[in-house]
Write a protein that holds these residues in place. Structure first.
Motif, mmCIF file in Angstrom:
data_model
loop_
_atom_site.group_PDB
_atom_site.id
_atom_site.type_symbol
_atom_site.label_atom_id
_atom_site.label_comp_id
_atom_site.label_asym_id
_atom_site.label_seq_id
_atom_site.Cartn_x
_atom_site.Cartn_y
_atom_site.Cartn_z
ATOM 1 N N ASN A 19 0.811 -1.161 0.202
ATOM 2 C CA ASN A 19 -0.056 0.006 -0.070
ATOM 3 C C ASN A 19 0.805 1.283 -0.197
ATOM 4 O O ASN A 19 2.014 1.168 0.496
ATOM 5 C CB ASN A 19 -1.051 -0.138 1.111
ATOM 6 C CG ASN A 19 -1.874 -1.108 1.163
ATOM 7 O OD1 ASN A 19 -2.531 -1.332 0.164
ATOM 8 N ND2 ASN A 19 -2.077 -1.869 2.322
ATOM 9 N N SER A 21 0.507 3.752 1.836
ATOM 10 C CA SER A 21 0.675 3.865 3.189
ATOM 11 C C SER A 21 0.578 2.698 4.112
ATOM 12 O O SER A 21 -0.516 2.322 4.221
ATOM 13 C CB SER A 21 -0.377 4.902 3.460
ATOM 14 O OG SER A 21 0.017 5.365 5.018
ATOM 15 N N PRO A 22 1.704 1.870 4.180
ATOM 16 C CA PRO A 22 1.272 0.671 4.769
ATOM 17 C C PRO A 22 0.808 0.521 6.130
ATOM 18 O O PRO A 22 0.986 1.496 6.994
ATOM 19 C CB PRO A 22 2.779 0.053 4.684
ATOM 20 C CG PRO A 22 3.696 0.836 3.797
ATOM 21 C CD PRO A 22 2.940 2.130 3.934
ATOM 22 N N LYS A 23 0.163 -0.549 6.348
ATOM 23 C CA LYS A 23 -0.508 -0.523 7.634
ATOM 24 C C LYS A 23 0.592 -1.225 8.623
ATOM 25 O O LYS A 23 1.171 -2.281 8.328
ATOM 26 C CB LYS A 23 -1.766 -1.324 8.056
ATOM 27 C CG LYS A 23 -2.865 -0.527 7.091
ATOM 28 C CD LYS A 23 -4.204 -1.223 7.255
ATOM 29 C CE LYS A 23 -4.212 -2.456 6.526
ATOM 30 N NZ LYS A 23 -4.277 -2.240 5.026
ATOM 31 N N GLN A 24 0.635 -0.896 10.127
ATOM 32 C CA GLN A 24 1.488 -1.665 10.800
ATOM 33 C C GLN A 24 1.322 -3.232 10.838
ATOM 34 O O GLN A 24 2.196 -3.939 11.044
ATOM 35 C CB GLN A 24 1.449 -1.034 12.320
ATOM 36 C CG GLN A 24 2.645 -1.591 13.220
ATOM 37 C CD GLN A 24 2.895 -0.555 14.144
ATOM 38 O OE1 GLN A 24 2.844 0.633 14.213
ATOM 39 N NE2 GLN A 24 2.869 -1.200 15.475
ATOM 40 N N SER A 25 0.075 -3.509 10.590
ATOM 41 C CA SER A 25 -0.419 -4.840 10.821
ATOM 42 C C SER A 25 0.054 -5.672 9.423
ATOM 43 O O SER A 25 0.069 -6.742 9.345
ATOM 44 C CB SER A 25 -1.907 -4.979 10.877
ATOM 45 O OG SER A 25 -2.455 -4.270 9.860
ATOM 46 N N ASP A 26 0.576 -4.813 8.423
ATOM 47 C CA ASP A 26 1.257 -5.456 7.331
ATOM 48 C C ASP A 26 2.718 -6.212 7.619
ATOM 49 O O ASP A 26 3.164 -6.963 7.162
ATOM 50 C CB ASP A 26 1.464 -4.592 6.306
ATOM 51 C CG ASP A 26 0.254 -3.930 5.640
ATOM 52 O OD1 ASP A 26 -0.695 -4.537 5.795
ATOM 53 O OD2 ASP A 26 0.497 -2.946 4.959
ATOM 54 N N ASP A 85 6.161 4.923 3.840
ATOM 55 C CA ASP A 85 4.952 5.312 4.239
ATOM 56 C C ASP A 85 4.577 6.736 3.704
ATOM 57 O O ASP A 85 4.997 7.679 4.060
ATOM 58 C CB ASP A 85 4.839 5.191 5.756
ATOM 59 C CG ASP A 85 3.195 5.655 6.152
ATOM 60 O OD1 ASP A 85 2.578 6.026 5.387
ATOM 61 O OD2 ASP A 85 3.015 5.266 7.301
ATOM 62 N N ASN A 94 7.223 3.661 8.870
ATOM 63 C CA ASN A 94 6.618 3.423 9.948
ATOM 64 C C ASN A 94 7.741 3.002 11.080
ATOM 65 O O ASN A 94 8.553 2.137 11.085
ATOM 66 C CB ASN A 94 5.857 1.904 10.056
ATOM 67 C CG ASN A 94 5.133 1.443 11.195
ATOM 68 O OD1 ASN A 94 5.755 1.211 12.220
ATOM 69 N ND2 ASN A 94 3.838 1.366 10.984
#
Lengths: 148, 154
Positions: A19, A21-26, A85, A94
């Motif tokens: 993404n 803007s990657p998610k921390q859950s990635d 990000d 991140n």
């Protein structure tokens, strides 16, 4: 220099892009490495140093990753961009997954005949620089394919 | 001398094979290109019109191409995925799959910059080494009022 002309690691077929803007859950975060579950790449969590210096020439950047063994390598431009990000800046990454990341230029393994590519983690700008600048000192973060 | 020439051609064949292996772009014959590496479907040719960011978004949203109406602007990582980071900088995109890609204007991405909502990211396929190694990058930020080309994706 032992550097390939081809992008050494185009993303594998059917490998989804990260993404913007990657998610921390990635990320699967451990003490020394971070696994990106989207791209299946495993990253050094903190930047390496060589003889007390955090910034390296392009040639040393290749070697410091290769010397880790176990298939560690310098990431291509596209690979390094995958952990940017774009939803934040200074640094555009991140900071829980990748603490102490400097808002500065990092080397990539992507090279063309006249240029090398650098990625600026202040904002995520990706730019070619003249190859005569390969002796300049920049930061490095090594990567390898995550063996699932 | 003959051996040197022979070796050169062998090298040429080997490098062509490598290029073929890394080409993941399929021409669908309907004005679209599928990249099997990312599963993205791209507009093959832009319409040779420059637009600001807002008009570019509207252009993609109203585009009907190859029977599809779900076109949108690519985000910054999607657009970077079709930059070619090897070989000669003048072949920084596959210009057979994506003919007439502009080397003098950038293309809009859908990604607004984090530090200013009035700026967005653009991707620049410059074939001019001096321009592209200047203060700006090939993937950089620009005011949304700037005029860029548009290539939609779905």
């Amino acid at each position: 220099m032992p550097l390939g002309v081809e992008d050494p690691a185009p993303l594998a077929p059917t490998s989804p892009l990260a993404n913007a803007s990657p998610k921390q859950s990635d990320y699967i975060i451990s003490a020394n490495t971070v696994i990106d579950t989207n791209t299946r790449l495993e990253w050094q969590r903190e930047i390496p140093t060589i003889q007390g210096s955090d910034t390296l020439t392009l040639e040393d950047a290749f070697f410091i990753c290769r010397d880790l063994g176990n298939q560690w390598r310098l990431p291509s431009a596209r690979e390094l961009q995958s952990i940017v990000d774009y939803g934040k800046d200074t640094p555009a990454i991140n900071e829980v997954a990748f603490p102490f990341t400097p808002s500065a230029n990092f080397w990539t393994s992507s090279r063309q005949i006249d240029v090398a590519w650098e990625l600026d983690f202040a904002t995520g700008v990706l730019r070619p620089i003249e190859f005569s600048s390969a002796g300049l000192l920049k930061y490095v973060r090594c990567v390898k394919d995550h063996a699932s | 001398m003959k051996i040197v020439i022979l070796m050169f051609f062998c090298l040429l064949i080997v490098s062509n094979t490598v290029l073929a292996q890394t080409n993941t772009l399929l021409d669908n014959g309907d004005g679209t290109i599928t990249d099997v590496a990312t599963a993205l479907i791209w507009q093959k040719e832009d319409d040779n019109v420059v637009r600001d960011f807002s008009a570019s978004n509207q252009y993609c949203q109203s585009l009907i191409l190859a029977g599809n109406s779900n076109w949108r602007l690519p985000d910054v990582k999607e657009f970077t995925s079709i930059i070619r980071f090897s070989g000669n900088i003048q072949r920084n995109i596959n210009r057979i799959a994506f003919p007439a890609t502009s080397g003098s204007f950038a293309y809009w991405t859908s990604t607004t910059t984090s530090n200013s909502s009035s700026q967005a990211w653009e991707v620049y396929f410059s074939t001019d080494l001096v321009l592209s190694t200047g203060s700006i990058g090939n993937v950089d930020q620009r005011s949304k009022t700037g005029q860029n080309f548009v290539r939609c994706v779905r």
